[in-house]
Write an enzyme that holds these catalytic residues in place. Structure first.
Site, PDB file in Angstrom:
ATOM      1  N   ARG A  41      25.044 -31.484  27.325  1.00 23.51           N
ATOM      2  CA  ARG A  41      26.470 -31.135  27.290  1.00 23.51           C
ATOM      3  C   ARG A  41      27.150 -31.489  28.623  1.00 23.51           C
ATOM      4  O   ARG A  41      27.919 -32.439  28.712  1.00 23.51           O
ATOM      5  CB  ARG A  41      26.635 -29.636  26.961  1.00 23.51           C
ATOM      6  CG  ARG A  41      28.059 -29.232  26.613  1.00 23.51           C
ATOM      7  CD  ARG A  41      28.984 -28.977  27.798  1.00 23.51           C
ATOM      8  NE  ARG A  41      28.504 -27.956  28.713  1.00 23.51           N
ATOM      9  CZ  ARG A  41      29.071 -27.705  29.883  1.00 23.51           C
ATOM     10  NH1 ARG A  41      30.117 -28.395  30.288  1.00 23.51           N
ATOM     11  NH2 ARG A  41      28.567 -26.777  30.698  1.00 23.51           N
ATOM     12  N   ASP A  42      26.829 -30.749  29.654  1.00 26.18           N
ATOM     13  CA  ASP A  42      27.510 -30.948  30.947  1.00 26.18           C
ATOM     14  C   ASP A  42      27.190 -32.326  31.511  1.00 26.18           C
ATOM     15  O   ASP A  42      28.031 -32.975  32.138  1.00 26.18           O
ATOM     16  CB  ASP A  42      27.045 -29.852  31.918  1.00 26.18           C
ATOM     17  CG  ASP A  42      27.952 -29.709  33.123  1.00 26.18           C
ATOM     18  OD1 ASP A  42      28.933 -30.451  33.217  1.00 26.18           O
ATOM     19  OD2 ASP A  42      27.663 -28.864  33.984  1.00 26.18           O
ATOM     20  N   HIS A  76      24.687 -22.407  38.993  1.00 31.64           N
ATOM     21  CA  HIS A  76      24.958 -23.718  38.390  1.00 31.64           C
ATOM     22  C   HIS A  76      25.560 -24.606  39.481  1.00 31.64           C
ATOM     23  O   HIS A  76      26.761 -24.585  39.720  1.00 31.64           O
ATOM     24  CB  HIS A  76      25.948 -23.495  37.237  1.00 31.64           C
ATOM     25  CG  HIS A  76      26.337 -24.723  36.492  1.00 31.64           C
ATOM     26  ND1 HIS A  76      26.030 -24.921  35.168  1.00 31.64           N
ATOM     27  CD2 HIS A  76      27.028 -25.829  36.867  1.00 31.64           C
ATOM     28  CE1 HIS A  76      26.513 -26.084  34.768  1.00 31.64           C
ATOM     29  NE2 HIS A  76      27.145 -26.650  35.788  1.00 31.64           N
ATOM     30  N   CYS A  93      32.358 -33.782  36.481  1.00 32.60           N
ATOM     31  CA  CYS A  93      33.259 -32.960  35.690  1.00 32.60           C
ATOM     32  C   CYS A  93      34.535 -33.748  35.491  1.00 32.60           C
ATOM     33  O   CYS A  93      35.103 -34.259  36.453  1.00 32.60           O
ATOM     34  CB  CYS A  93      33.539 -31.636  36.390  1.00 32.60           C
ATOM     35  SG  CYS A  93      34.700 -30.631  35.456  1.00 32.60           S
ATOM     36  N   ASN A 134      25.148 -32.563  38.180  1.00 32.04           N
ATOM     37  CA  ASN A 134      24.473 -31.283  38.351  1.00 32.04           C
ATOM     38  C   ASN A 134      23.176 -31.541  39.101  1.00 32.04           C
ATOM     39  O   ASN A 134      22.642 -32.648  39.082  1.00 32.04           O
ATOM     40  CB  ASN A 134      24.120 -30.706  36.976  1.00 32.04           C
ATOM     41  CG  ASN A 134      25.328 -30.392  36.145  1.00 32.04           C
ATOM     42  OD1 ASN A 134      25.900 -29.322  36.253  1.00 32.04           O
ATOM     43  ND2 ASN A 134      25.748 -31.351  35.326  1.00 32.04           N
TER      44      ASN A 134
HETATM   45  P1  HMG Z   1      45.516 -27.236  24.278  1.00 26.98           P
HETATM   46  O1  HMG Z   1      46.035 -28.639  24.127  1.00 26.98           O
HETATM   47  O2  HMG Z   1      46.151 -26.360  25.292  1.00 26.98           O
HETATM   48  O3  HMG Z   1      45.566 -26.375  22.954  1.00 26.98           O
HETATM   49  O4  HMG Z   1      43.949 -27.322  24.527  1.00 26.98           O
HETATM   50  P2  HMG Z   1      45.736 -26.624  21.436  1.00 26.98           P
HETATM   51  O5  HMG Z   1      45.306 -25.334  20.806  1.00 26.98           O
HETATM   52  O6  HMG Z   1      47.142 -27.125  21.175  1.00 26.98           O
HETATM   53  O7  HMG Z   1      44.695 -27.747  21.008  1.00 26.98           O
HETATM   54  C1  HMG Z   1      44.888 -29.133  21.232  1.00 26.98           C
HETATM   55  C2  HMG Z   1      44.234 -29.915  20.126  1.00 26.98           C
HETATM   56  O8  HMG Z   1      42.834 -29.636  20.099  1.00 26.98           O
HETATM   57  C3  HMG Z   1      44.749 -29.543  18.746  1.00 26.98           C
HETATM   58  O9  HMG Z   1      44.645 -30.700  17.939  1.00 26.98           O
HETATM   59  C4  HMG Z   1      43.750 -28.522  18.277  1.00 26.98           C
HETATM   60  O10 HMG Z   1      43.674 -28.449  16.873  1.00 26.98           O
HETATM   61  C5  HMG Z   1      42.464 -29.047  18.855  1.00 26.98           C
HETATM   62  P3  HMG Z   1      45.963 -31.498  17.471  1.00 26.98           P
HETATM   63  O11 HMG Z   1      46.804 -30.496  16.749  1.00 26.98           O
HETATM   64  O12 HMG Z   1      46.619 -31.963  18.746  1.00 26.98           O
HETATM   65  O13 HMG Z   1      45.400 -32.585  16.613  1.00 26.98           O
HETATM   66  N1  HMG Z   1      41.471 -28.008  19.142  1.00 26.98           N
HETATM   67  C6  HMG Z   1      40.171 -28.128  18.851  1.00 26.98           C
HETATM   68  N2  HMG Z   1      39.483 -29.100  18.251  1.00 26.98           N
HETATM   69  C7  HMG Z   1      38.162 -28.894  18.103  1.00 26.98           C
HETATM   70  N3  HMG Z   1      37.516 -27.797  18.530  1.00 26.98           N
HETATM   71  C8  HMG Z   1      38.184 -26.810  19.142  1.00 26.98           C
HETATM   72  C9  HMG Z   1      39.570 -26.952  19.311  1.00 26.98           C
HETATM   73  N4  HMG Z   1      40.505 -26.172  19.860  1.00 26.98           N
HETATM   74  C10 HMG Z   1      41.666 -26.834  19.760  1.00 26.98           C
HETATM   75  N5  HMG Z   1      37.530 -25.724  19.549  1.00 26.98           N
HETATM   76  C11 HMG Z   1      41.704 -26.437  24.715  1.00 26.98           C
HETATM   77  C12 HMG Z   1      43.195 -26.155  24.848  1.00 26.98           C
HETATM   78  C13 HMG Z   1      40.973 -25.266  25.311  1.00 26.98           C
HETATM   79  C14 HMG Z   1      41.357 -26.588  23.245  1.00 26.98           C
HETATM   80  C15 HMG Z   1      41.390 -27.752  25.473  1.00 26.98           C
HETATM   81  O14 HMG Z   1      41.915 -27.641  26.763  1.00 26.98           O
HETATM   82  C16 HMG Z   1      39.915 -28.031  25.562  1.00 26.98           C
HETATM   83  O15 HMG Z   1      39.247 -28.279  24.568  1.00 26.98           O
HETATM   84  N6  HMG Z   1      39.360 -28.016  26.777  1.00 26.98           N
HETATM   85  C17 HMG Z   1      37.948 -28.237  26.991  1.00 26.98           C
HETATM   86  C18 HMG Z   1      37.718 -28.837  28.314  1.00 26.98           C
HETATM   87  C19 HMG Z   1      36.235 -29.026  28.547  1.00 26.98           C
HETATM   88  O16 HMG Z   1      35.418 -29.059  27.641  1.00 26.98           O
HETATM   89  N7  HMG Z   1      35.881 -29.168  29.846  1.00 26.98           N
HETATM   90  C20 HMG Z   1      34.544 -29.399  30.243  1.00 26.98           C
HETATM   91  C21 HMG Z   1      33.679 -28.168  30.098  1.00 26.98           C
HETATM   92  S1  HMG Z   1      33.824 -27.011  31.474  1.00 26.98           S
HETATM   93  C22 HMG Z   1      32.742 -27.625  32.637  1.00 26.98           C
HETATM   94  O17 HMG Z   1      32.226 -28.680  32.485  1.00 26.98           O
HETATM   95  C23 HMG Z   1      32.378 -26.769  33.809  1.00 26.98           C
HETATM   96  C24 HMG Z   1      31.072 -26.011  33.611  1.00 26.98           C
HETATM   97  O18 HMG Z   1      30.041 -26.894  33.203  1.00 26.98           O
HETATM   98  C25 HMG Z   1      30.677 -25.343  34.925  1.00 26.98           C
HETATM   99  C26 HMG Z   1      30.375 -26.310  36.059  1.00 26.98           C
HETATM  100  O19 HMG Z   1      29.945 -27.437  35.802  1.00 26.98           O
HETATM  101  O20 HMG Z   1      30.500 -25.861  37.219  1.00 26.98           O
HETATM  102  C27 HMG Z   1      31.205 -24.940  32.539  1.00 26.98           C
HETATM  103 MG    MG Z   2      28.039 -28.509  35.792  1.00 29.52          MG
END
Ligand code: HMG
Ligand code: MG
Length: 304
Positions: A15-16, A207, A240, A249
């Protein structure tokens, strides 16, 4: 100093590690990666995320990944989810657990999930309640615990406060992330110490990213406090999408080598692990970021 006797490694590579890859990794490669990781002795693995495919296209086929993998008994396959919709998809995919994710800074929260920290916590409360109601184990992440690409320094109180909220929602484990890898050992330790005022030691995971070559040193500083859950990524994959310049990572191979050398049990077979790292590095046509795996692949052996 109270080093743990055993450490649980949480493998986040599928995933990450892969989420930042520009080219879409074919389903069969993801499936092979996960299945091979399942054979090395890892007990917990993040297999993908159910997030917006517009935001993270690489994770768009997580449903198919869960459908296709053969699951190894004793291994927990989890999914990262941003909202209730993600939770429903994870449930349908029969994920063993789900992980929610917030951040220690407002700017990162906005860039990553398009809402404030408080809004993210409000959004996660019903998700957590839904998870609890079906007995689904819930993990929590906090990004940018030791530095933010937009705001710079981060206070330990900011991390501890989000951790307290995630704990109150029912997270059984809270992973403190150094998403951009700028942290150094005493800061890493201070972050864990501040979090310990709200969250028991057994629930704290770390992490760390290795952007500045500090990850193992930071891990060691936290091991000294007794932290016994470490996230890492095969071949050091990662970065990221919302933290420019952040390298991978910390590599699972390097973490496992250090722990083994310290007499701390992980249950992970190092040679099988190196082979998995070689498989994904060859597919990505990139040298592994793991130092120990690089030595092993050149010499056919690692260590003394
Ligand atoms: P948004 O645009 O504010 O909200 O996104 P929305 O509700 O309007 O959703 C946008 C679109 O996504 C819509 O589709 C929704 O239906 C769809 P459209 O109407 O435009 O066709 N949607 C989804 N589709 C599939 N599955 C879902 C879902 N939810 C909405 N669950 C939202 C807000 C949170 C959805 C968006 O910002 C998002 O998905 N963000 C994810 C970002 C991400 O994955 N980042 C990486 C992970 S975090 C990380 O890596 C750090 C970590 O590893 C720690 C570290 O490394 O230190 C954890
Ligand atoms: Mg990470």
């Amino acid at each position: 100093m109270a080093f743990p006797e055993k450490v649980k490694i949480v493998e986040v590579g599928p995933r990450d590690g892969l989420q930042n890859e520009k080219r879409i990794v074919p389903l069969e490669v993801k499936v092979e990666l996960i299945e091979r990781l399942g054979e090395v002795g890892i007990q917990a693995m993040e297999a993908g995320s159910f997030v917006s495919p517009k935001w993270i296209p690489q994770m768009a086929n997580t449903k198919d990944v869960f459908a296709r993998i053969s699951r190894r008994p004793g291994v927990k396959y989890s999914a990262l989810i941003p909202n209730i919709r993600g939770f429903e998809q994870a449930l349908a995919a029969k994920a063993d657990e789900v992980a929610i994710f917030s951040a220690a800074t407002e700017s990162f929260s906005q860039k990553n999930i398009n809402c404030s920290i408080a809004e993210s916590l409000d959004r996660f409360r019903p998700v957590a309640a839904a998870a609890m109601s079906v007995g689904m184990p819930l993990r929590g992440y906090i990004s940018c615990g030791l530095g933010c690409p937009y705001e710079g320094e981060v206070s330990v109180e900011a991390v501890a406060n989000v951790a307290a909220n995630l704990e109150a929602m029912g997270c059984y484990e809270i992973s403190l992330g150094d998403t951009i890898g700028t942290g150094t050992p005493l800061k890493a330790r201070a972050m864990v110490e501040a979090t310990l005022e709200h969250v028991p030691l057994s629930k704290i995971a770390i992490h760390f990213h290795d952007t500045y070559g500090q990850a193992l040193a930071n891990i060691l500083a936290c091991l000294e406090l007794g932290v016994s859950v470490i996230d890492s990524s095969i071949a050091g994959l990662g970065g990221c999408p919302y933290a420019k310049g952040a390298s991978g990572n910390v590599a699972t191979e390097d973490v496992n080598y250090m722990l083994e050398g310290m007499g701390i049990e992980t249950g992970v077979d190092p040679e099988k692990l190196y082979a998995v790292g070689q498989f994904i590095s060859e597919y990505l046509r990139r040298p592994s970021a793991s130092k120990v795996a690089t030595v092993f692949c050149q010499n056919g052996q690692a260590g003394q």
